[in-house]
Structure formats: C-alpha cells, structure tokens
Design a protein around this motif. Structure first.
Motif, PDB file in Angstrom:
ATOM      1  N   CYS A  11       0.846  -1.198   0.000  1.00 31.29           N
ATOM      2  CA  CYS A  11       0.000   0.000   0.000  1.00 31.29           C
ATOM      3  C   CYS A  11       0.884   1.251   0.000  1.00 31.29           C
ATOM      4  O   CYS A  11       2.108   1.159   0.123  1.00 31.29           O
ATOM      5  CB  CYS A  11      -0.921  -0.014   1.214  1.00 31.29           C
ATOM      6  SG  CYS A  11      -0.037   0.084   2.784  1.00 31.29           S
ATOM      7  N   LEU A  12       0.266   2.394  -0.111  1.00 35.64           N
ATOM      8  CA  LEU A  12       1.024   3.648  -0.220  1.00 35.64           C
ATOM      9  C   LEU A  12       1.957   3.860   0.963  1.00 35.64           C
ATOM     10  O   LEU A  12       3.104   4.275   0.791  1.00 35.64           O
ATOM     11  CB  LEU A  12       0.035   4.821  -0.345  1.00 35.64           C
ATOM     12  CG  LEU A  12       0.627   6.224  -0.462  1.00 35.64           C
ATOM     13  CD1 LEU A  12       1.522   6.351  -1.693  1.00 35.64           C
ATOM     14  CD2 LEU A  12      -0.497   7.258  -0.521  1.00 35.64           C
ATOM     15  N   VAL A  37       1.042  -2.494   4.676  1.00 34.96           N
ATOM     16  CA  VAL A  37       0.583  -3.771   4.129  1.00 34.96           C
ATOM     17  C   VAL A  37       1.487  -4.142   2.952  1.00 34.96           C
ATOM     18  O   VAL A  37       1.710  -3.312   2.060  1.00 34.96           O
ATOM     19  CB  VAL A  37      -0.880  -3.703   3.650  1.00 34.96           C
ATOM     20  CG1 VAL A  37      -1.337  -5.059   3.111  1.00 34.96           C
ATOM     21  CG2 VAL A  37      -1.794  -3.241   4.781  1.00 34.96           C
ATOM     22  N   ARG A  38       2.009  -5.361   2.993  1.00 31.82           N
ATOM     23  CA  ARG A  38       2.832  -5.865   1.896  1.00 31.82           C
ATOM     24  C   ARG A  38       2.306  -7.228   1.472  1.00 31.82           C
ATOM     25  O   ARG A  38       1.897  -8.011   2.321  1.00 31.82           O
ATOM     26  CB  ARG A  38       4.303  -5.994   2.334  1.00 31.82           C
ATOM     27  CG  ARG A  38       4.941  -4.640   2.582  1.00 31.82           C
ATOM     28  CD  ARG A  38       6.388  -4.729   3.042  1.00 31.82           C
ATOM     29  NE  ARG A  38       6.868  -3.402   3.390  1.00 31.82           N
ATOM     30  CZ  ARG A  38       7.398  -2.548   2.501  1.00 31.82           C
ATOM     31  NH1 ARG A  38       7.539  -2.907   1.240  1.00 31.82           N
ATOM     32  NH2 ARG A  38       7.786  -1.343   2.878  1.00 31.82           N
ATOM     33  N   GLY A  96      -5.441   4.227   3.431  1.00 34.04           N
ATOM     34  CA  GLY A  96      -6.654   4.155   2.618  1.00 34.04           C
ATOM     35  C   GLY A  96      -6.489   3.487   1.262  1.00 34.04           C
ATOM     36  O   GLY A  96      -7.449   3.413   0.498  1.00 34.04           O
ATOM     37  N   THR A  97      -5.303   2.994   0.934  1.00 34.83           N
ATOM     38  CA  THR A  97      -5.104   2.380  -0.387  1.00 34.83           C
ATOM     39  C   THR A  97      -5.978   1.132  -0.550  1.00 34.83           C
ATOM     40  O   THR A  97      -5.903   0.219   0.277  1.00 34.83           O
ATOM     41  CB  THR A  97      -3.624   1.958  -0.571  1.00 34.83           C
ATOM     42  OG1 THR A  97      -2.799   3.093  -0.423  1.00 34.83           O
ATOM     43  CG2 THR A  97      -3.399   1.317  -1.938  1.00 34.83           C
ATOM     44  N   HIS A 135     -10.892 -19.319  -3.888  1.00 36.84           N
ATOM     45  CA  HIS A 135      -9.563 -19.725  -4.374  1.00 36.84           C
ATOM     46  C   HIS A 135      -8.857 -18.595  -5.117  1.00 36.84           C
ATOM     47  O   HIS A 135      -7.723 -18.756  -5.555  1.00 36.84           O
ATOM     48  CB  HIS A 135      -9.688 -20.960  -5.277  1.00 36.84           C
ATOM     49  CG  HIS A 135     -10.625 -20.780  -6.432  1.00 36.84           C
ATOM     50  ND1 HIS A 135     -11.992 -20.621  -6.255  1.00 36.84           N
ATOM     51  CD2 HIS A 135     -10.401 -20.686  -7.761  1.00 36.84           C
ATOM     52  CE1 HIS A 135     -12.559 -20.467  -7.450  1.00 36.84           C
ATOM     53  NE2 HIS A 135     -11.623 -20.483  -8.361  1.00 36.84           N
ATOM     54  N   LEU A 136      -9.557 -17.442  -5.293  1.00 31.16           N
ATOM     55  CA  LEU A 136      -8.963 -16.311  -6.016  1.00 31.16           C
ATOM     56  C   LEU A 136      -8.962 -15.053  -5.166  1.00 31.16           C
ATOM     57  O   LEU A 136      -9.891 -14.808  -4.391  1.00 31.16           O
ATOM     58  CB  LEU A 136      -9.763 -16.009  -7.293  1.00 31.16           C
ATOM     59  CG  LEU A 136      -9.749 -17.041  -8.413  1.00 31.16           C
ATOM     60  CD1 LEU A 136     -10.580 -16.529  -9.582  1.00 31.16           C
ATOM     61  CD2 LEU A 136      -8.335 -17.342  -8.859  1.00 31.16           C
ATOM     62  N   ILE A 137      -7.924 -14.231  -5.349  1.00 26.11           N
ATOM     63  CA  ILE A 137      -7.901 -12.905  -4.749  1.00 26.11           C
ATOM     64  C   ILE A 137      -7.513 -11.903  -5.833  1.00 26.11           C
ATOM     65  O   ILE A 137      -6.562 -12.140  -6.604  1.00 26.11           O
ATOM     66  CB  ILE A 137      -6.942 -12.845  -3.537  1.00 26.11           C
ATOM     67  CG1 ILE A 137      -7.005 -11.472  -2.884  1.00 26.11           C
ATOM     68  CG2 ILE A 137      -5.514 -13.238  -3.908  1.00 26.11           C
ATOM     69  CD1 ILE A 137      -6.367 -11.438  -1.491  1.00 26.11           C
ATOM     70  N   PHE A 138      -8.306 -10.839  -5.959  1.00 22.18           N
ATOM     71  CA  PHE A 138      -8.015  -9.790  -6.936  1.00 22.18           C
ATOM     72  C   PHE A 138      -7.238  -8.672  -6.244  1.00 22.18           C
ATOM     73  O   PHE A 138      -7.658  -8.172  -5.197  1.00 22.18           O
ATOM     74  CB  PHE A 138      -9.313  -9.240  -7.545  1.00 22.18           C
ATOM     75  CG  PHE A 138      -9.933 -10.166  -8.541  1.00 22.18           C
ATOM     76  CD1 PHE A 138     -10.688 -11.262  -8.124  1.00 22.18           C
ATOM     77  CD2 PHE A 138      -9.748  -9.976  -9.903  1.00 22.18           C
ATOM     78  CE1 PHE A 138     -11.245 -12.134  -9.048  1.00 22.18           C
ATOM     79  CE2 PHE A 138     -10.309 -10.845 -10.833  1.00 22.18           C
ATOM     80  CZ  PHE A 138     -11.058 -11.922 -10.410  1.00 22.18           C
ATOM     81  N   VAL A 139      -6.121  -8.316  -6.845  1.00 18.76           N
ATOM     82  CA  VAL A 139      -5.238  -7.302  -6.277  1.00 18.76           C
ATOM     83  C   VAL A 139      -5.308  -6.045  -7.142  1.00 18.76           C
ATOM     84  O   VAL A 139      -5.220  -6.125  -8.372  1.00 18.76           O
ATOM     85  CB  VAL A 139      -3.788  -7.831  -6.222  1.00 18.76           C
ATOM     86  CG1 VAL A 139      -2.839  -6.776  -5.678  1.00 18.76           C
ATOM     87  CG2 VAL A 139      -3.732  -9.095  -5.366  1.00 18.76           C
ATOM     88  N   ARG A 140      -5.495  -4.879  -6.506  1.00 21.52           N
ATOM     89  CA  ARG A 140      -5.491  -3.606  -7.240  1.00 21.52           C
ATOM     90  C   ARG A 140      -4.094  -3.357  -7.765  1.00 21.52           C
ATOM     91  O   ARG A 140      -3.136  -3.299  -6.978  1.00 21.52           O
ATOM     92  CB  ARG A 140      -5.911  -2.457  -6.326  1.00 21.52           C
ATOM     93  CG  ARG A 140      -7.205  -2.688  -5.561  1.00 21.52           C
ATOM     94  CD  ARG A 140      -8.400  -2.711  -6.462  1.00 21.52           C
ATOM     95  NE  ARG A 140      -9.609  -3.010  -5.706  1.00 21.52           N
ATOM     96  CZ  ARG A 140     -10.742  -3.430  -6.256  1.00 21.52           C
ATOM     97  NH1 ARG A 140     -10.842  -3.626  -7.552  1.00 21.52           N
ATOM     98  NH2 ARG A 140     -11.798  -3.658  -5.508  1.00 21.52           N
ATOM     99  N   VAL A 141      -3.977  -3.197  -9.071  1.00 22.52           N
ATOM    100  CA  VAL A 141      -2.631  -3.233  -9.643  1.00 22.52           C
ATOM    101  C   VAL A 141      -1.833  -1.958  -9.378  1.00 22.52           C
ATOM    102  O   VAL A 141      -0.617  -1.950  -9.567  1.00 22.52           O
ATOM    103  CB  VAL A 141      -2.644  -3.583 -11.148  1.00 22.52           C
ATOM    104  CG1 VAL A 141      -3.462  -4.841 -11.384  1.00 22.52           C
ATOM    105  CG2 VAL A 141      -3.136  -2.432 -11.970  1.00 22.52           C
ATOM    106  N   GLY A 142      -2.483  -0.913  -8.879  1.00 21.52           N
ATOM    107  CA  GLY A 142      -1.726   0.249  -8.436  1.00 21.52           C
ATOM    108  C   GLY A 142      -0.779  -0.072  -7.298  1.00 21.52           C
ATOM    109  O   GLY A 142       0.165   0.669  -7.030  1.00 21.52           O
ATOM    110  N   THR A 143      -1.005  -1.208  -6.627  1.00 16.62           N
ATOM    111  CA  THR A 143      -0.161  -1.588  -5.491  1.00 16.62           C
ATOM    112  C   THR A 143       1.026  -2.460  -5.903  1.00 16.62           C
ATOM    113  O   THR A 143       1.860  -2.790  -5.064  1.00 16.62           O
ATOM    114  CB  THR A 143      -0.981  -2.360  -4.425  1.00 16.62           C
ATOM    115  OG1 THR A 143      -1.385  -3.640  -4.948  1.00 16.62           O
ATOM    116  CG2 THR A 143      -2.212  -1.570  -3.993  1.00 16.62           C
TER     117      THR A 143
END
Ligand SMILES: [Zn+2]
Ligand SMILES: [Zn+2]
Length: 136
Positions: A6-7, A11-12, A77-78, A89-97
């Motif tokens: 995150c910004l 969180v990593r 807030g990211t 079984h899936l997790i979507f990650v915001r690609v800005g991170t």
C-alpha cells in the motif's frame, strides 16, 4: 515472486505465481474505489498468495450479485484486495499496489455499460458490457 504494498507500506503482499487474469473494470463500485476512473485488478490464486499487515474489510453485494470483501489499508486508505465469497480460491489485487505495475497489463475491459461517456477505454482490448465469466 511478484510483490506489492500500500502507499504507506504497512501492508505488503507477495505471490509466487503470475496473475491468472488481469482486467480493467468500470463497474459502479470500482468508480468509487478508482476515484473517478475504473480500477485494474489482477487475479491471483490464493494458494500462492500471502500478505502481512492490518487491513480493513468492507463487505457489500456487487453488481454481479456476489458478496464481495474489499480490503484496504486503514492507515493510508489504499484499496488493496477484492474477494468474492463464491470464489475463495482467487484474490483480486489492485494493480496500483504492484511494485512493478508493468507486470499487470489488463487483457480486457469489463462493465463498460456502467462507464461514463468520457471514460478512457483501450480500443485495442476486448470489452464486455457486464460481468465476465469466472477467471478460474
Ligand atoms: Zn497503507
Ligand atoms: Zn468493478
């Protein structure tokens, strides 16, 4: 290993596998998260994915009808992760991170029917007006 944070760095996350699908999304929910744009999300297998740090979970029912859990960093807030209860079984990650956003080029644009007339949508990518079939 693909990594991100995150910004503020509290969180990593990391994945030992590349994403199985990456999509730009213009659903109405994503427009809130994207602060005026859509979002781009990369789907990873949860079995290969892990993260450290405290997140806050916002749960709601999406346009698709699925109950979603969207997690963000309570310090900066990211928006970080999105998960559908029907597909644990899936997790979507915001690609800005992503530490390297070049690894997250979208292959498709979805929910274009919800996009405003001024949305910048890549003409070279396939489009769907609504919900795509499951990534996996
Ligand atoms: Zn943070
Ligand atoms: Zn969306």
């Amino acid at each position: 290993m693909i990594t991100g944070k995150c910004l503020c760095g509290a969180v990593r996350w990391k994945s030992s596998e590349p994403p199985i699908a990456t999509r730009a999304c213009w659903c109405r929910d994503c427009q809130y998260i994207g602060a005026g744009s859509g979002t781009v999300g990369a789907a990873f297998r949860t079995a290969a994915f892990s993260f450290t740090g405290k997140t806050t979970d916002y749960s709601s029912v999406a346009d698709s009808g699925n109950r979603m859990h969207r997690r963000f960093c309570p310090a900066c807030g990211t928006p970080l992760f999105s998960e559908a209860e029907v597909r644990p079984h899936l997790i979507f990650v915001r690609v800005g991170t992503f530490d390297d956003p070049e690894l997250a080029k979208p292959a498709m644009t979805i929910w274009t029917a919800s996009a405003p007339s001024w949305a910048c949508i890549d003409e070279d990518l396939p489009r769907l007006e609504g919900q795509p079939p499951p990534a996996a």
